[in-house]
Enzyme design. Structure first.
Site, short mmCIF file in Angstrom:
data_model
loop_
_atom_site.label_atom_id
_atom_site.label_comp_id
_atom_site.label_asym_id
_atom_site.label_seq_id
_atom_site.Cartn_x
_atom_site.Cartn_y
_atom_site.Cartn_z
N CYS A 176 -11.02 3.66 0.63
CA CYS A 176 -9.57 3.77 0.80
C CYS A 176 -9.22 2.87 1.96
O CYS A 176 -9.92 2.86 2.99
CB CYS A 176 -9.20 5.23 1.09
SG CYS A 176 -7.53 5.46 1.72
N THR A 177 -8.14 2.10 1.82
CA THR A 177 -7.84 1.09 2.84
C THR A 177 -7.36 1.69 4.16
O THR A 177 -7.30 0.99 5.17
CB THR A 177 -6.79 0.09 2.31
OG1 THR A 177 -5.62 0.81 1.89
CG2 THR A 177 -7.34 -0.72 1.15
N HIS A 178 -7.03 2.97 4.16
CA HIS A 178 -6.69 3.61 5.43
C HIS A 178 -7.94 3.83 6.31
O HIS A 178 -7.85 3.85 7.54
CB HIS A 178 -6.05 4.99 5.19
CG HIS A 178 -4.60 4.93 4.79
ND1 HIS A 178 -4.19 4.49 3.55
CD2 HIS A 178 -3.47 5.28 5.46
CE1 HIS A 178 -2.87 4.57 3.46
NE2 HIS A 178 -2.40 5.04 4.62
N CYS A 193 -4.65 -1.14 -1.99
CA CYS A 193 -4.77 0.31 -2.13
C CYS A 193 -5.68 0.60 -3.32
O CYS A 193 -5.38 0.15 -4.44
CB CYS A 193 -3.37 0.89 -2.36
SG CYS A 193 -3.35 2.66 -2.63
N ASN A 194 -6.75 1.30 -3.07
CA ASN A 194 -7.69 1.62 -4.15
C ASN A 194 -7.04 2.55 -5.17
O ASN A 194 -7.24 2.41 -6.38
CB ASN A 194 -8.94 2.29 -3.58
CG ASN A 194 -9.73 1.37 -2.67
OD1 ASN A 194 -10.65 0.71 -3.09
ND2 ASN A 194 -9.34 1.31 -1.40
N THR A 195 -6.26 3.50 -4.67
CA THR A 195 -5.65 4.51 -5.54
C THR A 195 -4.62 3.86 -6.47
O THR A 195 -4.58 4.13 -7.67
CB THR A 195 -4.97 5.59 -4.69
OG1 THR A 195 -5.86 5.98 -3.64
CG2 THR A 195 -4.61 6.81 -5.51
N ASP A 203 0.86 -1.18 0.00
CA ASP A 203 0.00 0.00 0.00
C ASP A 203 0.90 1.23 0.00
O ASP A 203 2.11 1.13 0.25
CB ASP A 203 -0.90 0.00 1.25
CG ASP A 203 -1.81 1.22 1.32
OD1 ASP A 203 -2.34 1.64 0.28
OD2 ASP A 203 -1.96 1.79 2.42
N SER A 204 0.30 2.39 -0.24
CA SER A 204 1.04 3.64 -0.14
C SER A 204 1.57 3.86 1.26
O SER A 204 2.43 4.70 1.47
CB SER A 204 0.11 4.80 -0.50
OG SER A 204 -0.90 4.90 0.49
N GLY A 218 -2.78 9.59 -3.18
CA GLY A 218 -4.03 10.19 -3.66
C GLY A 218 -3.86 11.45 -4.48
O GLY A 218 -4.71 11.79 -5.29
N1 DGL Z 1 -4.76 3.22 1.07
C1 DGL Z 1 -4.81 4.01 -0.14
C2 DGL Z 1 -6.13 3.71 -0.87
O1 DGL Z 1 -6.75 2.70 -0.62
C3 DGL Z 1 -4.50 5.41 0.22
C4 DGL Z 1 -4.06 6.20 -0.90
C5 DGL Z 1 -3.17 7.37 -0.57
O2 DGL Z 1 -2.03 7.14 -0.17
O3 DGL Z 1 -3.61 8.50 -0.80
O4 DGL Z 1 -6.56 4.45 -1.71
#
Ligand code: DGL
Length: 257
Positions: free
Chosen positions: A176-178, A65-67, A2-3, A35
């Site tokens: 978003c996974t956060h 991570c969705n992004t 993930d990010s 993002g």
């Molecule tokens: N966890 C990421 C997601 O699911 C966060 C993206 C980000 O770093 O902005 O989109």
């Protein structure tokens, strides 16, 4: 991968469903948030991380991570053709099925909401419902800092949920996974009548299916113990390990790189 630390919310579902698997997690926290990055920058990060994980002998990659999925999943699949790669997208389809009044809200990063993938998702599953979207600038950063219960985090959540509530959304997608890490705050703000939907469990099931199809599931008969989970983070924050430890909720093996 993930990010940053958000994908740990997905890792928990994977660990619960597939306790016999060895799990390697890469938090690209030094480059979070994704993002507000261009798709090209995100793809470059994903390639670097995938290469690193492949040198550690992974048998599948979950882009938690969705992004990053929106920006890079096609490029990753074209480059690593022999590796099962599981991505994730905001749960618009389950939300459209769950809504009682036909109004759903989506909380996600600006990158996800602007992506062609998200537009396609709305086209496929959002036609018969009203979809209200909200980019949550700054929220990932709060969670990266471990501020899960801080006033500033609470304020952002109030600010971002307000338009969804004003439109009457009865179902809200955590895109978003956060965000599952601040679910208690979101629940507090939106109240009990709003259903929150996140995709972590569905991603874990998809991973299980893909591993099973390629006969790659680990066989737990050879071990009574849960296998290992290892984290890498490139965060420069002094409390980076502590935050991972807290989010994971158990003693974690962590390397700073
Ligand atoms: N966890 C990421 C997601 O699911 C966060 C993206 C980000 O770093 O902005 O989109």
């Amino acid at each position: 991968m993930d990010s940053g630390v958000g994908g740990i919310s997905v890792l928990k579902h994977i660990h619960a469903l597939l306790p016999q698997e060895e799990l390697l997690y890469f938090a690209d926290s030094q480059h979070a948030p994704y993002g507000n990055k261009s798709a090209e920058e995100i793809r470059a990060r994903c390639f670097e991380i995938a290469d690193f994980l492949i040198t550690n002998d992974i048998k599948a990659l979950v882009v938690a991570c969705n992004t990053a999925t929106a920006a890079a999943i096609d490029a990753l699949r074209s480059k690593y053709t022999n590796l099962p790669i599981i991505g994730m997208e905001p749960a618009v389809k389950p939300a459209a099925e769950a809504t009682r009044n036909g109004i759903i809200g989506v909380l996600a990063t600006v990158g996800t909401l602007k992506s062609a993938q998200f537009a396609a998702l709305l086209e496929s599953y959002g036609r018969n419902v009203e979809v209200v979207t909200q980019g949550c600038i700054g929220l990932v950063e709060c969670i990266e800092r471990g501020e899960l219960n801080a006033d500033g985090t609470h304020d952002l959540i109030r600010q971002y949920c307000a338009p969804l509530l004003a439109h009457g959304a009865d179902t809200i997608v955590l895109g978003c996974t956060h965000y599952p890490f601040v679910r208690p705050l979101i629940e507090q703000v939106v109240g009990q009548n709003v259903v929150l939907i996140d995709t972590g469990a569905a991603v874990a099931k998809q991973l299980q299916k893909r591993l099973s199809e390629s006969n790659a599931l680990s066989n737990s008969r050879y071990s009574n113990e849960r296998n290992s989970v290892h984290f890498w983070t490139n965060s420069k924050a002094p409390q980076a390990s502590q935050i991972i430890q807290e989010l994971w909720g158990a003693k974690a093996s962590i390397s700073l790189i």
